[in-house]
Each structure stands twice: as structure tokens, then as C-alpha cells.
Design a protein around this motif. Structure first.
Motif, PDB file in Angstrom:
ATOM      1  N   LEU A 291       0.857  -1.346   0.021  1.00 19.46           N
ATOM      2  CA  LEU A 291      -0.061  -0.137  -0.122  1.00 19.46           C
ATOM      3  C   LEU A 291       1.017   1.408   0.011  1.00 19.46           C
ATOM      4  CD1 LEU A 291      -3.103   0.292  -0.168  1.00 19.46           C
ATOM      5  CD2 LEU A 291      -3.101   0.730   2.361  1.00 19.46           C
ATOM      6  N   SER A 292       1.896   1.295   0.805  1.00 19.98           N
ATOM      7  CA  SER A 292       2.679   2.484   0.939  1.00 19.98           C
ATOM      8  C   SER A 292       3.385   2.761  -0.325  1.00 19.98           C
ATOM      9  CB  SER A 292       3.970   2.141   1.815  1.00 19.98           C
ATOM     10  OG  SER A 292       4.794   1.170   1.574  1.00 19.98           O
ATOM     11  N   VAL A 293       3.770   1.778  -1.398  1.00 21.25           N
ATOM     12  CA  VAL A 293       4.219   2.005  -2.608  1.00 21.25           C
ATOM     13  C   VAL A 293       3.510   2.803  -3.494  1.00 21.25           C
ATOM     14  CG1 VAL A 293       4.998   0.796  -4.734  1.00 21.25           C
ATOM     15  CG2 VAL A 293       6.068   0.087  -2.378  1.00 21.25           C
ATOM     16  N   PHE A 294       1.911   2.302  -3.481  1.00 24.57           N
ATOM     17  CA  PHE A 294       1.126   2.820  -4.216  1.00 24.57           C
ATOM     18  C   PHE A 294       0.621   4.725  -3.554  1.00 24.57           C
ATOM     19  CE2 PHE A 294       0.717  -1.417  -5.807  1.00 24.57           C
ATOM     20  CZ  PHE A 294       0.831  -1.101  -6.970  1.00 24.57           C
ATOM     21  N   LEU A 295       0.699   4.470  -2.339  1.00 24.35           N
ATOM     22  CA  LEU A 295       0.616   5.722  -1.711  1.00 24.35           C
ATOM     23  C   LEU A 295       1.218   6.889  -2.014  1.00 24.35           C
ATOM     24  CD1 LEU A 295      -0.743   4.537   1.849  1.00 24.35           C
ATOM     25  CD2 LEU A 295      -1.999   6.079   0.382  1.00 24.35           C
TER      26      LEU A 295
ATOM     27  N   CYS B 219       7.693  15.833  -3.014  1.00 30.13           N
ATOM     28  CA  CYS B 219       7.603  15.026  -4.152  1.00 30.13           C
ATOM     29  C   CYS B 219       6.473  14.161  -4.284  1.00 30.13           C
ATOM     30  CB  CYS B 219       9.006  14.156  -4.340  1.00 30.13           C
ATOM     31  SG  CYS B 219      10.649  14.929  -4.276  1.00 30.13           S
ATOM     32  N   HIS B 220       6.031  13.442  -3.308  1.00 23.92           N
ATOM     33  CA  HIS B 220       4.949  12.620  -3.337  1.00 23.92           C
ATOM     34  C   HIS B 220       3.750  13.587  -2.886  1.00 23.92           C
ATOM     35  CE1 HIS B 220       7.499   8.943  -3.704  1.00 23.92           C
ATOM     36  NE2 HIS B 220       8.037   9.569  -2.771  1.00 23.92           N
ATOM     37  N   GLN B 221       3.065  14.270  -3.852  1.00 23.19           N
ATOM     38  CA  GLN B 221       2.171  15.308  -3.574  1.00 23.19           C
ATOM     39  C   GLN B 221       0.981  14.995  -3.190  1.00 23.19           C
ATOM     40  OE1 GLN B 221       3.244  17.805  -6.602  1.00 23.19           O
ATOM     41  NE2 GLN B 221       4.602  19.093  -5.239  1.00 23.19           N
ATOM     42  N   LYS B 222       0.407  13.782  -4.099  1.00 24.30           N
ATOM     43  CA  LYS B 222      -0.676  13.162  -3.739  1.00 24.30           C
ATOM     44  C   LYS B 222      -0.713  11.829  -3.678  1.00 24.30           C
ATOM     45  CE  LYS B 222      -5.122  14.577  -5.844  1.00 24.30           C
ATOM     46  NZ  LYS B 222      -5.714  14.706  -7.439  1.00 24.30           N
ATOM     47  N   ALA B 223      -1.681  11.182  -2.940  1.00 22.24           N
ATOM     48  CA  ALA B 223      -1.678   9.709  -2.736  1.00 22.24           C
ATOM     49  C   ALA B 223      -2.153   9.195  -3.905  1.00 22.24           C
ATOM     50  CB  ALA B 223      -2.463   9.493  -1.513  1.00 22.24           C
ATOM     51  N   PHE B 224      -1.370   7.950  -4.106  1.00 23.70           N
ATOM     52  CA  PHE B 224      -1.922   7.159  -5.386  1.00 23.70           C
ATOM     53  C   PHE B 224      -1.506   7.849  -6.780  1.00 23.70           C
ATOM     54  CE2 PHE B 224      -4.587   5.514  -1.984  1.00 23.70           C
ATOM     55  CZ  PHE B 224      -4.041   4.327  -1.880  1.00 23.70           C
ATOM     56  N   VAL B 225      -0.800   8.997  -6.603  1.00 18.16           N
ATOM     57  CA  VAL B 225      -0.513   9.619  -7.926  1.00 18.16           C
ATOM     58  C   VAL B 225       1.211   9.707  -8.062  1.00 18.16           C
ATOM     59  CG1 VAL B 225      -0.429  12.006  -9.303  1.00 18.16           C
ATOM     60  CG2 VAL B 225      -2.329  11.115  -7.996  1.00 18.16           C
ATOM     61  N   SER B 226       1.588   9.047  -9.290  1.00 21.14           N
ATOM     62  CA  SER B 226       2.657   9.209  -9.258  1.00 21.14           C
ATOM     63  C   SER B 226       3.690  10.505  -9.386  1.00 21.14           C
ATOM     64  CB  SER B 226       3.511   8.179 -10.500  1.00 21.14           C
ATOM     65  OG  SER B 226       2.758   8.622 -11.461  1.00 21.14           O
ATOM     66  N   ALA B 263      -1.242  -0.624 -21.129  1.00 23.13           N
ATOM     67  CA  ALA B 263      -2.585  -0.743 -20.104  1.00 23.13           C
ATOM     68  C   ALA B 263      -1.988  -0.795 -18.650  1.00 23.13           C
ATOM     69  CB  ALA B 263      -3.183  -1.890 -20.403  1.00 23.13           C
ATOM     70  N   LEU B 264      -0.648  -1.268 -18.352  1.00 24.07           N
ATOM     71  CA  LEU B 264      -0.422  -1.470 -17.014  1.00 24.07           C
ATOM     72  C   LEU B 264       0.109  -0.131 -16.661  1.00 24.07           C
ATOM     73  CD1 LEU B 264       0.008  -3.814 -15.528  1.00 24.07           C
ATOM     74  CD2 LEU B 264       2.553  -3.875 -16.027  1.00 24.07           C
ATOM     75  N   HIS B 265       0.789   0.741 -17.666  1.00 26.07           N
ATOM     76  CA  HIS B 265       1.187   2.076 -17.153  1.00 26.07           C
ATOM     77  C   HIS B 265       0.100   2.862 -16.914  1.00 26.07           C
ATOM     78  CE1 HIS B 265       5.422   2.658 -17.493  1.00 26.07           C
ATOM     79  NE2 HIS B 265       5.437   1.647 -18.219  1.00 26.07           N
ATOM     80  N   GLN B 266      -1.054   2.600 -17.789  1.00 29.31           N
ATOM     81  CA  GLN B 266      -2.151   3.513 -17.718  1.00 29.31           C
ATOM     82  C   GLN B 266      -2.945   2.985 -16.328  1.00 29.31           C
ATOM     83  OE1 GLN B 266      -3.597   5.613 -20.205  1.00 29.31           O
ATOM     84  NE2 GLN B 266      -5.179   6.067 -18.925  1.00 29.31           N
ATOM     85  N   GLY B 267      -3.299   1.627 -16.071  1.00 29.88           N
ATOM     86  CA  GLY B 267      -3.902   1.399 -14.927  1.00 29.88           C
ATOM     87  C   GLY B 267      -3.208   1.651 -13.565  1.00 29.88           C
ATOM     88  N   LEU B 268      -1.879   1.908 -13.645  1.00 26.61           N
ATOM     89  CA  LEU B 268      -1.327   1.905 -12.453  1.00 26.61           C
ATOM     90  C   LEU B 268      -1.034   3.375 -12.223  1.00 26.61           C
ATOM     91  CD1 LEU B 268       1.412  -0.896 -12.209  1.00 26.61           C
ATOM     92  CD2 LEU B 268      -0.502  -0.811 -11.057  1.00 26.61           C
ATOM     93  N   ASN B 269      -1.609   4.277 -13.252  1.00 24.71           N
ATOM     94  CA  ASN B 269      -1.405   5.770 -13.005  1.00 24.71           C
ATOM     95  C   ASN B 269       0.174   6.057 -13.108  1.00 24.71           C
ATOM     96  OD1 ASN B 269      -2.066   8.438 -12.702  1.00 24.71           O
ATOM     97  ND2 ASN B 269      -2.476   7.996 -10.650  1.00 24.71           N
ATOM     98  N   LEU B 270       0.897   5.448 -14.123  1.00 24.27           N
ATOM     99  CA  LEU B 270       2.318   5.633 -13.982  1.00 24.27           C
ATOM    100  C   LEU B 270       2.684   6.314 -15.578  1.00 24.27           C
ATOM    101  CD1 LEU B 270       4.418   5.257 -11.885  1.00 24.27           C
ATOM    102  CD2 LEU B 270       4.804   2.890 -13.039  1.00 24.27           C
ATOM    103  N   PRO B 271       2.351   7.445 -15.851  1.00 26.24           N
ATOM    104  CA  PRO B 271       2.707   7.890 -17.098  1.00 26.24           C
ATOM    105  C   PRO B 271       3.953   8.034 -17.308  1.00 26.24           C
ATOM    106  CG  PRO B 271       1.565   9.741 -15.590  1.00 26.24           C
ATOM    107  CD  PRO B 271       1.420   8.644 -14.900  1.00 26.24           C
ATOM    108  N   GLU B 272       4.244   7.575 -18.730  1.00 26.44           N
ATOM    109  CA  GLU B 272       5.660   7.785 -19.271  1.00 26.44           C
ATOM    110  C   GLU B 272       6.064   9.179 -19.547  1.00 26.44           C
ATOM    111  OE1 GLU B 272       6.391   4.083 -21.881  1.00 26.44           O
ATOM    112  OE2 GLU B 272       4.487   4.670 -22.288  1.00 26.44           O
ATOM    113  N   GLY B 273       7.540   9.487 -19.599  1.00 22.35           N
ATOM    114  CA  GLY B 273       8.042  10.559 -20.108  1.00 22.35           C
ATOM    115  C   GLY B 273       8.041  11.727 -19.077  1.00 22.35           C
ATOM    116  N   ARG B 274       7.890  11.307 -17.713  1.00 26.13           N
ATOM    117  CA  ARG B 274       8.270  12.117 -16.565  1.00 26.13           C
ATOM    118  C   ARG B 274       9.575  12.210 -16.227  1.00 26.13           C
ATOM    119  NH1 ARG B 274       6.049   9.666 -12.200  1.00 26.13           N
ATOM    120  NH2 ARG B 274       6.550   7.577 -13.034  1.00 26.13           N
ATOM    121  N   CYS B 275       9.924  13.189 -15.623  1.00 25.24           N
ATOM    122  CA  CYS B 275      11.291  13.460 -14.976  1.00 25.24           C
ATOM    123  C   CYS B 275      11.648  11.992 -14.331  1.00 25.24           C
ATOM    124  CB  CYS B 275      11.326  14.550 -14.164  1.00 25.24           C
ATOM    125  SG  CYS B 275      10.933  16.191 -15.010  1.00 25.24           S
ATOM    126  N   ALA B 276      10.607  11.893 -13.471  1.00 22.04           N
ATOM    127  CA  ALA B 276      10.851  10.442 -12.685  1.00 22.04           C
ATOM    128  C   ALA B 276      10.936   9.090 -13.325  1.00 22.04           C
ATOM    129  CB  ALA B 276       9.840  10.485 -11.353  1.00 22.04           C
TER     130      ALA B 276
END
Lengths: 297, 626
Positions: A291-295, B219-226, B263-276
Motif C-alpha cells: 500500500l505504501s508503494v502506491f500511496l 515530491c509525493h504530493q498526492k496519494a496514489f499519483v506518481s 495498459a499497465l502504465h495506464q492502470g497503475l497511473n504511471l505515465p511515461e516521459g516524466r522526469c521520474a
């Protein structure tokens, strides 16, 4: 055998049956050992053949793959607690399940370590790894004691059951109680030490080490022995006390056997007191880890 | 006047056995001894423990005779008078005596029973308690619950609580450091103490970001948002750290993931091409700057198929790196030179406007070498690379070649000797030269001075000193002086004159001799491959060669080059002899970042330092590759 039976023309032939006992470790020719070795080899191959950048760890594609496999394994492995409480007649025997539990559990060491990419730290992720290793290694210890201790347990028991061991002690206690009735206060107090201050099992440390330094029976025996010796020296032997000393010595022997039994049983049981609570702690840590990884995605 | 004693014993099946005896006496004794009226087999009881005496009017006196006080209704006494009618109870070790009025008048019923089971009382619980660990240590279930709650509290609840209450403030020192050009600056760990959500950190932050270790929200400004680019740009402004290319071109140029990966990137909310996507954090002190080497070729391998108007050639990998396209001078100019990027594959020539044969100057046997020896210019008696090409301060390139600094030791512009003074012509100023020569001849016509000698410019035999031409200086009139001056000027600028040694002279066609000659402009390329950060200093010795041998090992053909228009650059295959090769002793890196920077900019933040910016003209004039 069946073939011979058929050739003899008997109407009913005994079906071939596996009469030799094979333990869960050798279940079906080590099927799950092969599966676990295959899984470990596959994990090592995936790890070796991919080159995640900037370095291998849980946050790469390989890492997520190995992590998913590891998490699924952990969840399935923990289900043995449910499985063993359900009596089934289906194909998946509890022995087979246990065999898979053991071997797949061991392969988890490989999968989870590669998942981490050997990158461990003092954090919730490292905690999950630490708990997992405690669970796996305690399980390994459990297998080791299950393989070696029952033979010692059987040898020490000498055909006596646990109730019989206790009954022997109780009989000696009753005899001591009866024999002590004519004694005066000071001597009766010594016998009471044996009757009332003698904890057969004792605490965890005593059970593991077999040392019972405060054992009432041992203290009573030493004190009564001293009195008996003293009377002998003075030429006034006391038959009652001699009888009691004899009973105390017999109780000592019975206690020693019971306590060896307890020590072996403690070692057989104790790993589960680590394995099971650590498993549940691991499930909690796994939840926090994922959970922390996704949070903080 | 009697006691009726009822002794109760428990049967194994739970029932009672009651033995009743009568004592027609006013006094009975209680104890363990066989001589007692009520004998209690209990080692806690004295041989003669107590005595009961009947008193008048239904009372009984009890007295402890064994030295141990009696417990009566919670009080310890040595003797007491008891009212039988109230049913008093006397506790003695594991036994209890209860008194009650007897059936016969004046009699007292004494009930003696064991109330605390003997230690040998058999029950199923005892066996489990003794032979198993139950009761010895906390149960598995209890420990499991305890540990689960502990782990959830420390690993999840507290961090989430901390996450929801955080107030992020970027350290001023870090923001200031990020705004400065230059590499990463290590930051001290910020004060402010430990925060529960730092247990989620998967590893130590990079040195430059160490100040944020307890400030996850930076950096981790919003939960569940990369982690978004916004978090990075908050400190790393585009002015200091320019983007690789315009955002829309980056999107079009990228080889987008397809199928399951997308689909994995989309589903996991992990867009490509970011600095990170490239700059992975929590990887230790050097973490954030570690970038995958294959990352460049992810886009550049087939860039032209996606970004059709790109001027950049496709690069599948190092082996497939296209031939260098050097920035060469097409039209030299003192103000607006024209450059052109041309591939070295076509053996291009450049037009820098200079006459300079490397062969002549590097010879060890010709007149140049002779002159160098006579003047003691070079230690080994002949010119080497380093005699003209002096490394610049950072060792990347070389200081510019100048007439005064590199040529004039031999190519002096002396034209007359006036007493002890050698008069020289100014370099780079043709019209000044004409004026000075005219003034010289006119002055000799009007006011001839002895000891003034005109020095010949014309090419001399090697080593021969300039002959003094004194006879010519006897002038009779200003007109003759003018003619002679014009002749001298024409001689200077003639193909055999001193200028033509190094320059092309342009005849402007002007009637005035002073304005008839112009020098063709010269532009020397400062950096042929400005997009690659080739550092000469790192290559001073290579593969066992040092000095000029090291230079020549790459710049092959320099020693036989007869014209300055030769582009004496090594092709990319030359680099591959060491970089990426497995045959050399020292394995040398061959990643894109060895030579190239991702983020353009003179400061080189994020890449090799001080890659000079491309001349602005190149961008305007470079032909599209397709």
C-alpha cells in the motif's frame, strides 16, 4: 503383485497400495521440491537476463513481477492455517499441501531476495523482508525438529503416555502425603515443598534448558537427605524419613523423565509460536509494504 | 452435650462420602495426628491443631493448639467463642470446619471437608498445561494480533496520519542550489525530526535531495499519483535546466508503449516521459543522476519514423551511431561567418579562408624546422601539435589561434630598420599597412635619414636574413616616393608578398592603391562537434600513446595535410576503437551520456560540463537531413 494375482486367476485381487509411509518431504517423489527448484531457477534467470536501470530493485518491471509472485506465494502459504482445519476427501491431500507449503515457502527466499535486488533498509519494506525471513527460517527449524526430535521423544517416553507420567507423579505425591502425616511441622513443611512447590513444567526457560533450580522436590530431597544422614551419624535412624527420602528420589526420577519429555515437546512446539504470529505480522507488513508503494507512487 | 462430626470426602465421580461420628464429650481435638478426634490428612495442619470446647447456651470455644492462628470469617485468631446458631466456619489449611446446631438439643454438628483440592487432583487441563506451551507463553493468536496491530500502527496508520497532516515547505537552500548552474550540490539532512511516513522510504535519497528525507510530500504530493514533473520543476526551473525538446515533440518522438505495457502504465497511473521516469530516487547518494543508458535509444532508434521533420539522425545504438556531422566553415566572415554541418563520410572540406599546410609546419627536415631550431622555438627542434594548439583552461578544447600568439614568431611583418628599431606592419589592417608604407617613403623623400633600411618582404631562401635594400631609398621627389610606395604596397599584397603566405588577397579594383587590396576573411572553427562533449584532456594519453602521437592517433593525416581546408577530424569509427571495444586493456564507457547531455544548456546541468552552445547561424543554415 496385482499382475501375479491376476495370473493366479483369483476373482478378487488386492489393488496395489503404497504401504510404506512417505513423509511430506518426499511426497510424490518430491514433486513440489522440483516445482520450487524450477520456480527459483526461473526467478534467477529472469533476474540475470534482465538489466533494470539504474539498478535492480523492487521498483523495476522485473521487481514488480517477482514481487507479485512473492506476494501471491505468501498469501497462499498462509492459507495452510485454513486448509489444515478443513477435512477434505478431494485430491489435494493435506500432505501434498504441506509438501508444497514447505518447498514453495523455501523458494520464497529466492523470489523475495531477488525482488529486493539486495537493496534492504530500515523501513517498512525491510521489515516485511525481515518478517518473511523469520517465518521461513522458523519453518525450516520446525522441519528440522520434526525430523529429529520425535525419535528422542519416543525413546524418552519408554512406552509411557503423558497421563501415565502425570499419574506416576501423582501416585508418588499421594504416597508422600500419606507418609508425611505422622511428621512434625518442620519435617512436614519439607514434604510440602515437594508436594506444593514442585512445578513439573515450569517456565519457558526451564522447559528449553531442562534446568529447574527452584524445584521443590529437589530442595526437599536435599534437606531430607541431610536430616537422614545426620540421624544416621548420631545412630538414631528415622524410618519414616528414610521412607520419605526414598519416595522423593523416585519422584526425582519421574520428574526427570517428564521434564525431558516437556523439553522435547517445547522444542517441537516453540517454532510455531514464532512461525504463526510472525506470519500474521508479515501479512500486515506486506499490506503496508504494497500500500505504501502506491500511496507514495 | 456432644459433638457430631461429619467428615466429607469427595468421590472421583463428584459425589460425597460422609462419615459421621459422635463424641459425647465437652471437648474434642482437631489435627493431623492419629490421636486427634477429628483427624485431617493435610500437611498444612499441625499434628494437634485446635481444640473445640462446648460452652453453655449453644456456644463453642475454639483454641489454636498448634501455634498457628485459626482463620474464622476472614480473621486470624488464636481463640474465639463462636455462636453455633450463626454457622461459623473455621479454615485450616486446605480444610474447613463448619459448626451448626445438632439434631439433639445441646449437641453441635461439626462438618469437616476439604475445600482446596489436593495437588494430585487429576484433570485434563493439567496435562495440557504441563506438557504443552499453552499457558507458559502468550498464545499464538494473542501474539499474532499484537504483532499485526503493532505493524499496522507503525507501518500504515501513523504514516497515513502523518501524510494527511503534513505541511510541505521546500528548504530555501535547496531551492537556491537548484537555481544555480552546475552539478548537483549535496544538501544536509533537514532539521525537523523524524516523521512517521519516512518508514515508507524505499532507500536513502540522493545527496542533493537529502534535505527532503523527512518531507515526503515535497515530491509525493498526492496519494496514489506518481511523482509529477510539477514537483521537480518547483525547484529545477527550465531556465537552469532546459527541457530536452518541446513537450509536444517529445510526446510525438517517444516510442509509446503498447498493449499490456501501456495498459499497465495506464492502470497503475504511471505515465511515461516524466522526469521520474528516468531519474530514479531512493537509490542512494548518486541515485537521481543515474539514468539508463538505453534510455536515449528508446526514442532515437527510430525517431525519424515518428518525428518526420526531425533534423537529428536515427541512432539505434553505439555501433549504429551515424557518422559525425562536423560544423565546418562555409563562408568565413569577421562578423557573420556561415557554418554548415556536413558528414565526415564525404571527406568534406571547409573554407576557413586561411592558407595553412600542416605538413609544411610539422616537418622535421624543411626550412620551417630549420627556422624553429634557430629560434629555439621548440624543444625537439621541430614544431609539434602543442606549439600552436594550447589547451584551454578546462581542458576540453584549445585556445583560439592568433597571429600574435602562434604565427608571428616566424611570420614577423618587419619592413624596415630605423636605427636600432625594426618597424613592423600591423596585422589585420590592410589600409593601415598602405598608409604606413606611403608615409615611410614620403618621409625618406622629404627628410632622408641615414641608417634607415627597407627590409625585403619577398620570399627569401630559407634561413636567409632579409637583405637591406638601401639603394632604393635615395628618393628625389614626392612623386617618385609615391610611385615607389605604391610599388612596395603592391609587392606586399602580391601573391609573392608577405600577406599571401597565409591569406588570400582580394583585389577590390579600386583606383587608389591603398584601397585596392583586401584580405579574405578568416574564421577558424572553435568546436567542430559542439553537441558532443569531447574532452581533449581525458585523451592526452591513450592506448599507450602520449603527446603528439596521441593527437595523431585520432587526427590521422594531419602530418600530410597540405591545405587548411582539410577537415582533420576522426570519424566515429575512430572512437569505437576504444569506446565499447573489448580489445583494449581499459574498458572505456560507451554510453550516450559519455559524450552527450540530455538537458541542453551551457551549464551542462545533468550532463557533461561546458558543452559550448552551437553558433546561432548553424541552426539557421543547417540543411534538413531529409
Amino acid at each position: 503383485m496385482a499382475t501375479r494375482a491376476r495370473s493366479t486367476g483369483k476373482a478378487v485381487a488386492a489393488a496395489p497400495r503404497d504401504i510404506a509411509h512417505s513423509g511430506f518431504l518426499a511426497h510424490r517423489g518430491g514433486r513440489w521440491r522440483k516445482v520450487a527448484l524450477g520456480l527459483s531457477a526461473l526467478a534467477i534467470a529472469v533476474y540475470a537476463l534482465t538489466d533494470p536501470q539504474p539498478r535492480p530493485n523492487g521498483g523495476t518491471a522485473t521487481g514488480y513481477l517477482l514481487g507479485s509472485v512473492g506476494a501471491a506465494l505468501i498469501l497462499w502459504l498462509s492459507l495452510i492455517g485454513l486448509r489444515k482445519r478443513i477435512i477434505t476427501t478431494r485430491a489435494y491431500s493435506l500432505k501434498g499441501w504441506t509438501s508444497a507449503h514447505v518447498y514453495l515457502g523455501l523458494s520464497l527466499i529466492v523470489v523475495a531476495t531477488l525482488h529486493s535486488g539486495f537493496q534492504l533498509g530500515f523501513n517498512v519494506h525491510g521489515l516485511a523482508y525481515l518478517l518473511m525471513m523469520i517465518v521461513v527460517l522458523s519453518g525450516l527449524y520446525g522441519i528440522a525438529v520434526y525430523a529429529t526430535l520425535p525419535a528422542q521423544l519416543s525413546a524418552n517416553r519408554n512406552e509411557a503416555t503423558q497421563p501415565q507420567m502425570l499419574e506416576a507423579l501423582r501416585a508418588l505425591d499421594r504416597q508422600l502425603d500419606t507418609a508425611a502425616q505422622p511428621l512434625d511441622k518442620a519435617e512436614a513443611e519439607l514434604v510440602r515443598l515437594s508436594l506444593e512447590r514442585c512445578d513439573v513444567g515450569g517456565g519457558l526457560w526451564s522447559r528449553l534448558t531442562g534446568r529447574y533450580p527452584r524445584c521443590g522436590n529437589a530442595r526437599a530431597r536435599a534437606a531430607v537427605q541431610a536430616i537422614v544422614d545426620d540421624r544416621l551419624r548420631r545412630g538414631t535412624p528415622d524410618a519414616r524419613l528414610t521412607q520419605i527420602l526414598f519416595l522423593l528420589e523416585r519422584k526425582d526420577a519421574a520428574l526427570a523423565q517428564a521434564r525431558r519429555h516437556i523439553g522435547l515437546k517445547t522444542r517441537l512446539e516453540l517454532w510455531l509460536y514464532v512461525h504463526v504470529p510472525a506470519t500474521f505480522a508479515l501479512l500486515a507488513a506486506l499490506l503496508a509494504h504494497v500500500l505504501s508503494v502506491f500511496l507514495y507512487w | 452435650m456432644s459433638f457430631i462430626v461429619r467428615q466429607v470426602a469427595r468421590r472421583a465421580d463428584g459425589g460425597d462420602i460422609v462419615r459421621t461420628r459422635s463424641f459425647a464429650a465437652a471437648e474434642i481435638t482437631v489435627g493431623r495426628g492419629t490421636d486427634c478426634d477429628i483427624q485431617l490428612a493435610d500437611l498444612g495442619i499441625m499434628l494437634r491443631h485446635a481444640r473445640l470446647s462446648l460452652l453453655s447456651d449453644g456456644r463453642v470455644a475454639i483454641e489454636a493448639t498448634g501455634g498457628i492462628p485459626l482463620e474464622i470469617d476472614g480473621r486470624f485468631v488464636n481463640r474465639a467463642d463462636l455462636d453455633v446458631a450463626s454457622g461459623p466456619a473455621i479454615a485450616m489449611a486446605s480444610h474447613r470446619l463448619t459448626l451448626a446446631p445438632g439434631d439433639a438439643p445441646g449437641s453441635v454438628a461439626v462438618t469437616a471437608e476439604r475445600v482446596i483440592a489436593a495437588s494430585d487432583a487429576a484433570d485434563a487441563g493439567a496435562e495440557t498445561g504441563i506438557f504443552s506451551l499453552q499457558g507458559t507463553i502468550p498464545g499464538k493468536r494473542r501474539m499474532a494480533w499484537g504483532l499485526v496491530l503493532l505493524v499496522l500502527m507503525v507501518g500504515l496508520a501513523l504514516p497515513i496520519w502523518s501524510m494527511t497532516r503534513r505541511q510541505t515547505r521546500l528548504p530555501d537552500a535547496m531551492v537556491a542550489a537548484a537555481a544555480q548552474p552546475g552539478g548537483a550540490v549535496a544538501q544536509p539532512v533537514a532539521a525537523g525530526g523524524w516523521r512517521p511516513d519516512s518508514v515508507w522510504s524505499s532507500g536513502p535519497l540522493s545527496a542533493a535531495h537529502a534535505g527532503l528525507a523527512q518531507d515526503c510530500g515535497a515530491c509525493h504530493q498526492k496519494a496514489f499519483v506518481s511523482v509529477t514533473d510539477g514537483a521537480c520543476v518547483a525547484c529545477h526551473k527550465p531556465a537552469t535546466l532546459p527541457a530536452h525538446a518541446a513537450a509536444d515533440r517529445m510526446v510525438r518522438g517517444r516510442l509509446a508503449a503498447t498493449g499490456a505495457a501501456a495498459a499497465l502504465h495506464q492502470g497503475l497511473n504511471l505515465p511515461e516521459g516524466r522526469c521520474a521516469s528516468c531519474h530514479k530516487e531512493h537509490e542512494g547518494p548518486r541515485g537521481a543522476l543515474l539514468v539508463a543508458a538505453n534510455f536515449c535509444t528508446d526514442c532515437h532508434a527510430g525517431l525519424s519514423t515518428r518525428l518526420r521533420d526531425t533534423a537529428v539522425a536515427d541512432v539505434p545504438d553505439w555501433a549504429g551511431h551515424p557518422q559525425f556531422r562536423a560544423t565546418v566553415v562555409r563562408d568565413p566572415s569577421p562578423t557573420r561567418p556561415r557554418f554548415e554541418r556536413v558528414s565526415l563520410a564525404g571527406r568534406p572540406r571547409e573554407n576557413n579562408g586561411l592558407v595553412y599546410p600542416h605538413e609544411l609546419h610539422l616537418s622535421k627536415t624543411n626550412s620551417v624546422a630549420n627556422m624553429v631550431r634557430r629560434q629555439g622555438l621548440a624543444a625537439n627542434g621541430a614544431l609539434g601539435c602543442g606549439d600552436c594548439h594550447t589547451p584551454d583552461s578546462d581542458g576540453i578544447g584549445f585556445k583560439p589561434i592568433t597571429m600574435e600568439g602562434n604565427c608571428s614568431a616566424c611570420h614577423d611583418l618587419a619592413f624596415a630598420r630605423d636605427g636600432g628599431v625594426v618597424r613592423t606592419l600591423p596585422h589585420g589592417k590592410p589600409q593601415q599597412v598602405a598608409g604606413i608604407v606611403r608615409d615611410f617613403y614620403l618621409a625618406q623623400a622629404f627628410s632622408p635619414r641615414a641608417g634607415v633600411q627597407r627590409l625585403a618582404f619577398e620570399r627569401r631562401l630559407p634561413g636567409q636574413r632579409a637583405e637591406a635594400v638601401t639603394a632604393d631609398l635615395r628618393l628625389t621627389s614626392p612623386g617618385e616616393a609615391r610611385l615607389r610606395a605604391d610599388a612596395a604596397i603592391t609587392g606586399i599584397f602580391s601573391p609573392r608578398g608577405v600577406c599571401a603566405d597565409c591569406h588570400a588577397v582580394i583585389d577590390t579594383g579600386a583606383a587608389d592603391t591603398a584601397r585596392r587590396h583586401a584580405i579574405a576573411p578568416v574564421t577558424l572553427t572553435d568546436r567542430y562537434l559542439p553537441k558532443g562533449a569531447f574532452v581533449h584532456r581525458k585523451h592526452r594519453s591513450q592506448d599507450g600513446r602520449t603527446g603528439d602521437a596521441a593527437c595523431i592517433s585520432c587526427h590521422k593525416g594531419t602530418a600530410v595535410s597540405k591545405a587548411a581546408s582539410d577537415v582533420l577530424l576522426p570519424p566515429v569509427s575512430q572512437c569505437r576503437e576504444c569506446h565499447g571495444a573489448t580489445t583494449v586493456k581499459t574498458r572505456v564507457a560507451a554510453t550516450c551520456a559519455t559524450c552527450h547531455a540530455y538537458h541542453p544548456g551551457a551549464d551542462g546541468h545533468g550532463g557533461p560540463p561546458a558543452a559550448p552552445a552551437l553558433p546561432t547561424q548553424v541552426a539557421l543554415l543547417a540543411p534538413r537531413s531529409r
